[in-house]
Design a protein around this motif. Structure first.
Motif, PDB file in Angstrom:
ATOM      1  N   GLY A  89       0.797  -1.197  -0.062  1.00  0.00           N
ATOM      2  CA  GLY A  89      -0.027  -0.037  -0.108  1.00  0.00           C
ATOM      3  C   GLY A  89       0.817   1.402  -0.034  1.00  0.00           C
ATOM      4  O   GLY A  89       0.322   2.381   0.120  1.00  0.00           O
ATOM      5  N   PHE A  90       2.418   1.201  -0.067  1.00  0.00           N
ATOM      6  CA  PHE A  90       2.919   2.428  -0.018  1.00  0.00           C
ATOM      7  C   PHE A  90       2.820   3.052  -1.428  1.00  0.00           C
ATOM      8  O   PHE A  90       2.697   2.565  -2.366  1.00  0.00           O
ATOM      9  N   LYS A  91       3.199   4.579  -1.309  1.00  0.00           N
ATOM     10  CA  LYS A  91       3.047   5.544  -2.406  1.00  0.00           C
ATOM     11  C   LYS A  91       4.092   5.228  -3.255  1.00  0.00           C
ATOM     12  O   LYS A  91       4.048   5.239  -4.416  1.00  0.00           O
ATOM     13  N   TYR A  92       5.227   5.122  -2.693  1.00  0.00           N
ATOM     14  CA  TYR A  92       6.749   5.126  -3.570  1.00  0.00           C
ATOM     15  C   TYR A  92       7.239   3.938  -3.462  1.00  0.00           C
ATOM     16  O   TYR A  92       7.572   3.355  -2.389  1.00  0.00           O
ATOM     17  N   ILE A  93       7.522   3.195  -4.761  1.00  0.00           N
ATOM     18  CA  ILE A  93       8.188   1.968  -4.824  1.00  0.00           C
ATOM     19  C   ILE A  93       9.325   2.037  -5.611  1.00  0.00           C
ATOM     20  O   ILE A  93       9.293   2.231  -6.633  1.00  0.00           O
ATOM     21  N   ILE A  94      10.435   2.025  -4.738  1.00  0.00           N
ATOM     22  CA  ILE A  94      11.846   2.254  -5.538  1.00  0.00           C
ATOM     23  C   ILE A  94      12.483   0.851  -5.585  1.00  0.00           C
ATOM     24  O   ILE A  94      13.186   0.347  -4.552  1.00  0.00           O
ATOM     25  N   PRO A  95      12.926   0.287  -6.745  1.00  0.00           N
ATOM     26  CA  PRO A  95      13.510  -0.954  -7.009  1.00  0.00           C
ATOM     27  C   PRO A  95      15.133  -0.798  -6.463  1.00  0.00           C
ATOM     28  O   PRO A  95      15.652   0.250  -6.771  1.00  0.00           O
ATOM     29  N   THR A  96      15.682  -1.762  -5.950  1.00  0.00           N
ATOM     30  CA  THR A  96      17.206  -1.784  -5.588  1.00  0.00           C
ATOM     31  C   THR A  96      17.590  -3.287  -5.913  1.00  0.00           C
ATOM     32  O   THR A  96      16.833  -4.334  -6.102  1.00  0.00           O
ATOM     33  N   HIS A  97      18.933  -3.383  -6.176  1.00  0.00           N
ATOM     34  CA  HIS A  97      19.356  -4.539  -6.396  1.00  0.00           C
ATOM     35  C   HIS A  97      19.579  -5.732  -5.477  1.00  0.00           C
ATOM     36  O   HIS A  97      19.541  -7.007  -5.642  1.00  0.00           O
ATOM     37  N   GLN A  98      19.352  -5.352  -4.162  1.00  0.00           N
ATOM     38  CA  GLN A  98      19.117  -6.330  -3.169  1.00  0.00           C
ATOM     39  C   GLN A  98      18.639  -5.478  -1.736  1.00  0.00           C
ATOM     40  O   GLN A  98      18.849  -4.173  -1.809  1.00  0.00           O
ATOM     41  N   GLY A  99      18.483  -6.263  -0.543  1.00  0.00           N
ATOM     42  CA  GLY A  99      17.988  -5.574   0.454  1.00  0.00           C
ATOM     43  C   GLY A  99      18.901  -4.366   1.030  1.00  0.00           C
ATOM     44  O   GLY A  99      18.612  -3.361   1.332  1.00  0.00           O
ATOM     45  N   ARG A 100      20.159  -4.586   0.985  1.00  0.00           N
ATOM     46  CA  ARG A 100      21.129  -3.732   1.641  1.00  0.00           C
ATOM     47  C   ARG A 100      21.389  -2.713   0.993  1.00  0.00           C
ATOM     48  O   ARG A 100      21.660  -1.529   1.447  1.00  0.00           O
ATOM     49  N   ALA A 101      21.145  -2.743  -0.450  1.00  0.00           N
ATOM     50  CA  ALA A 101      20.960  -1.196  -1.398  1.00  0.00           C
ATOM     51  C   ALA A 101      19.971  -0.536  -0.571  1.00  0.00           C
ATOM     52  O   ALA A 101      20.265   0.828  -0.833  1.00  0.00           O
ATOM     53  N   ALA A 102      18.933  -1.118  -0.485  1.00  0.00           N
ATOM     54  CA  ALA A 102      17.670  -0.226   0.148  1.00  0.00           C
ATOM     55  C   ALA A 102      18.116   0.311   1.464  1.00  0.00           C
ATOM     56  O   ALA A 102      17.798   1.415   1.598  1.00  0.00           O
ATOM     57  N   GLU A 103      18.606  -0.499   2.173  1.00  0.00           N
ATOM     58  CA  GLU A 103      19.275   0.163   3.591  1.00  0.00           C
ATOM     59  C   GLU A 103      20.236   1.286   3.330  1.00  0.00           C
ATOM     60  O   GLU A 103      19.901   2.320   4.226  1.00  0.00           O
ATOM     61  N   LYS A 104      20.995   0.967   2.388  1.00  0.00           N
ATOM     62  CA  LYS A 104      22.041   2.263   2.357  1.00  0.00           C
ATOM     63  C   LYS A 104      21.423   3.306   1.852  1.00  0.00           C
ATOM     64  O   LYS A 104      21.722   4.463   2.316  1.00  0.00           O
ATOM     65  N   ILE A 105      20.367   3.365   1.085  1.00  0.00           N
ATOM     66  CA  ILE A 105      19.661   4.536   0.512  1.00  0.00           C
ATOM     67  C   ILE A 105      18.876   5.102   1.636  1.00  0.00           C
ATOM     68  O   ILE A 105      18.962   6.436   1.666  1.00  0.00           O
ATOM     69  N   LEU A 106      18.193   4.349   2.224  1.00  0.00           N
ATOM     70  CA  LEU A 106      17.509   4.993   3.261  1.00  0.00           C
ATOM     71  C   LEU A 106      18.399   5.532   4.606  1.00  0.00           C
ATOM     72  O   LEU A 106      18.206   6.667   4.738  1.00  0.00           O
ATOM     73  N   PHE A 107      19.347   4.805   4.934  1.00  0.00           N
ATOM     74  CA  PHE A 107      20.081   5.495   6.081  1.00  0.00           C
ATOM     75  C   PHE A 107      21.196   6.298   5.737  1.00  0.00           C
ATOM     76  O   PHE A 107      21.441   7.276   6.431  1.00  0.00           O
ATOM     77  N   THR A 108      21.409   6.764   4.330  1.00  0.00           N
ATOM     78  CA  THR A 108      22.399   7.698   3.805  1.00  0.00           C
ATOM     79  C   THR A 108      21.334   9.010   4.058  1.00  0.00           C
ATOM     80  O   THR A 108      21.752   9.969   4.671  1.00  0.00           O
ATOM     81  N   ASN A 109      20.191   8.866   3.894  1.00  0.00           N
ATOM     82  CA  ASN A 109      19.004   9.843   3.923  1.00  0.00           C
ATOM     83  C   ASN A 109      18.745  10.516   5.311  1.00  0.00           C
ATOM     84  O   ASN A 109      18.767  11.576   5.470  1.00  0.00           O
ATOM     85  N   VAL A 110      18.383   9.152   6.165  1.00  0.00           N
ATOM     86  CA  VAL A 110      17.934   9.626   7.419  1.00  0.00           C
ATOM     87  C   VAL A 110      18.943   9.425   8.574  1.00  0.00           C
ATOM     88  O   VAL A 110      18.673   9.997   9.740  1.00  0.00           O
ATOM     89  N   GLY A 111      19.944   8.569   8.332  1.00  0.00           N
ATOM     90  CA  GLY A 111      21.120   8.323   9.507  1.00  0.00           C
ATOM     91  C   GLY A 111      21.841   9.695   9.597  1.00  0.00           C
ATOM     92  O   GLY A 111      21.612  10.749   9.453  1.00  0.00           O
ATOM     93  N   GLY A 112      23.233   9.171  10.019  1.00  0.00           N
ATOM     94  CA  GLY A 112      24.221  10.015  10.332  1.00  0.00           C
ATOM     95  C   GLY A 112      24.512  10.259  11.833  1.00  0.00           C
ATOM     96  O   GLY A 112      23.980   9.917  12.752  1.00  0.00           O
ATOM     97  N   PRO A 113      25.791  10.796  11.895  1.00  0.00           N
ATOM     98  CA  PRO A 113      26.277  11.142  13.505  1.00  0.00           C
ATOM     99  C   PRO A 113      25.154  11.606  14.366  1.00  0.00           C
ATOM    100  O   PRO A 113      24.556  12.713  13.977  1.00  0.00           O
ATOM    101  N   GLY A 114      25.112  11.000  15.537  1.00  0.00           N
ATOM    102  CA  GLY A 114      24.005  11.422  16.609  1.00  0.00           C
ATOM    103  C   GLY A 114      22.817  11.158  16.396  1.00  0.00           C
ATOM    104  O   GLY A 114      21.632  11.284  17.249  1.00  0.00           O
TER     105      GLY A 114
END
Ligand code: F0G
Length: 457
Positions: A89-114
């Motif tokens: 049911g999600f609005k945006y569906i973004i294909p990636t080559h495997q799970g960890r690539a989705a993780e990398k993209i997500l956490f590069t955007n929301v993660g970071g020090p602190g």
């Protein structure tokens, strides 16, 4: 009928190469007693992982031929997008080559020090991607999930009060999202209940935090809910999965598990701004937003796999065949994490080999013996994978010493599993003769993949 049969016929086969015990002794020595260094064609039954090892259906193979390889706007992308939307049911569906690539993209955007990311239990790659961004990954597994010998229905559940205290302690502004992994791979493939997901959601809502699901094994989790959680018996697995995702704001998924393919994954989410940022990063690191590092044919196979995975005849066979292996091992007195999980059986190496201390790698000893005895490849999840030394050079063992027997989807039949049981029982009988091991080489990070061992006779 009492017999639950494989819900498929076999159209294409791949031969197994048989080896003798003497040959295997040699192969194991040549691989420095590390099964990651074995050649796969010297393995009889490969239980190293359930990831990317599924057998695809004739319809998935037909989809491979039918894949549209257009760079942008491929029809396979739209089929894939529709299949993922139907379930999540999600609005945006973004294909990636495997799970960890989705993780990398997500956490590069929301993660970071602190920043801090809470999860019931982070899988290794999820933790690695959180940490790689500079953020801290924290696990909040319910107490019962930490006891291999205690049986409970939902040992993957999150400790909700601990989560709430953590949010208060670290501050909402430092927690970009809360994650929940279904089923909980690192904790024994144990499911999370709908009730628990609802409670986690309530806490997220109270503090205005988004909830993300690590959805690799969402169908297995949904089936456990149907079987074990009051009120869900008459719902379809698809409806249960839809309800589960309805509490979340996004998901990461390795399609190599519950989408029944050999490669692929996706990131799915609702937030407009975050989706835009993730897509922009995807284009830099994975590929254009309608293929994300995959071929059109891969997207076709994922779309088809997602339709097949919610088939309840399949899930009944899947969960029952893992449980069958677990039951037989338990009745032979072999210690495992109870009850059996969704995709794997986890042997409790501490109870299996109480005389081998953690620093001599009891799990590795079992892994080596399983290969030598019967050509079975399993993986150690204990001191080899997570052991470390403190600042005084003193060895610090992880809480559990496990060996995972992961079952590839639709690959092995019941007689293969019966063979695994026979080999396991043989190895268990010889447990008093099994040696500990020492490491003769280790890489500075993720040492389990390349470490070299020697038996301590
Ligand atoms: N999350 C979970 C819960 C996983 O089990 C895995 C992979 C990933 C994320 C990462 O996905 O491999 O496609 O990048 N687990 C595999 C395993 C490797 O053997 O359990 P990936």
């Amino acid at each position: 009928m009492k017999n639950i049969i494989e819900p498929f016929k076999i159209k294409s086969v791949e031969p197994i190469t048989f080896t003798t015990r003497d040959e295997r002794l040699n192969f194991m020595k040549e691989a420095y007693y590390n099964p990651f260094l074995l050649r796969a064609d010297s393995v009889i039954i490969d239980l190293l992982t359930d990831s990317g090892t599924s057998a695809m259906s004739s319809k998935q193979w037909a989809g491979i031929m039918d894949g549209d390889e257009a760079y942008a706007g491929s029809k396979s992308f739209f089929r894939f997008e529709e299949a993922v939307k139907k379930i999540t049911g999600f609005k945006y569906i973004i294909p990636t080559h495997q799970g960890r690539a989705a993780e990398k993209i997500l956490f590069t955007n929301v993660g970071g020090p602190g920043k801090y990311i809470p999860n019931n239990t982070h899988f290794d790659t999820t933790r690695a991607n959180v940490e790689f961004s500079g953020a801290v990954a924290e696990d909040f597994l319910n107490e019962i999930g930490k006891h291999p010998e205690i049986r409970a229905d939902f040992k993957g559940n999150m400790d909700v009060p601990a989560l709430e205290n953590f949010i208060k302690e670290k501050g909402v502004e430092n927690i970009p999202l809360v994650m929940i992994t279904v089923t909980n791979n690192s904790g024994g493939g144990q499911p999370v209940s709908m009730q628990n997901i609802r409670e986690v959601k309530a806490v997220c809502k109270k503090y205005g935090l988004p909830l993300f699901i690590d959805a690799c094994r969402f169908a297995e989790n949904s089936y456990f809910i149907k079987k074990r959680e009051p009120g869900y018996q008459d719902k379809s697995v698809l409806e249960i999965a839809q309800e589960m995702f309805s509490y979340a704001d996004g998901a990461t998924m390795s399609a190599k598990k519950d989408a029944l393919v050999n490669i692929g994954g996706f990131l799915a989410l609702n937030d407009d701004n975050l989706a835009m940022n993730c897509r922009n990063l995807l284009i830099v690191t994975e590929g254009f937003s309608t293929y994300g590092g995959l071929a059109g044919r891969d997207l076709e196979a994922i779309a088809q796999g997602l339709e097949e995975i919610v088939d309840e005849n399949y899930l009944q066979y899947r969960i029952r065949s893992v449980e069958y292996l677990g039951e037989r091992l338990i009745s032979a007195g072999i210690p495992i994490i109870e009850p059996p999980g969704g995709h794997a059986i986890y042997l409790d190496a501490k109870r299996f080999l109480p005389n081998i201390p953690p620093e001599q790698f009891p799990g590795q000893s079992i892994v080596a013996a399983l290969y030598i005895e019967g050509g079975i490849r399993a993986v150690e999840i204990g001191s080899v994978m997570f052991g470390r030394y403190d600042e005084h050079g003193k060895y610090v063992a992880p809480p559990m010493e496990l060996v995972r027997l992961a079952i590839p989807r639709r690959v092995y039949t019941q007689s293969h599993i019966d063979y695994v049981i026979e080999v396991m029982i043989e190895v268990f009988k010889k447990r008093n003769e099994m040696p500990g091991y020492k490491i003769t080489y280790e890489a500075p990070m993720l040492r389990h993949f390349t470490a070299k061992f020697e038996p301590l006779f």
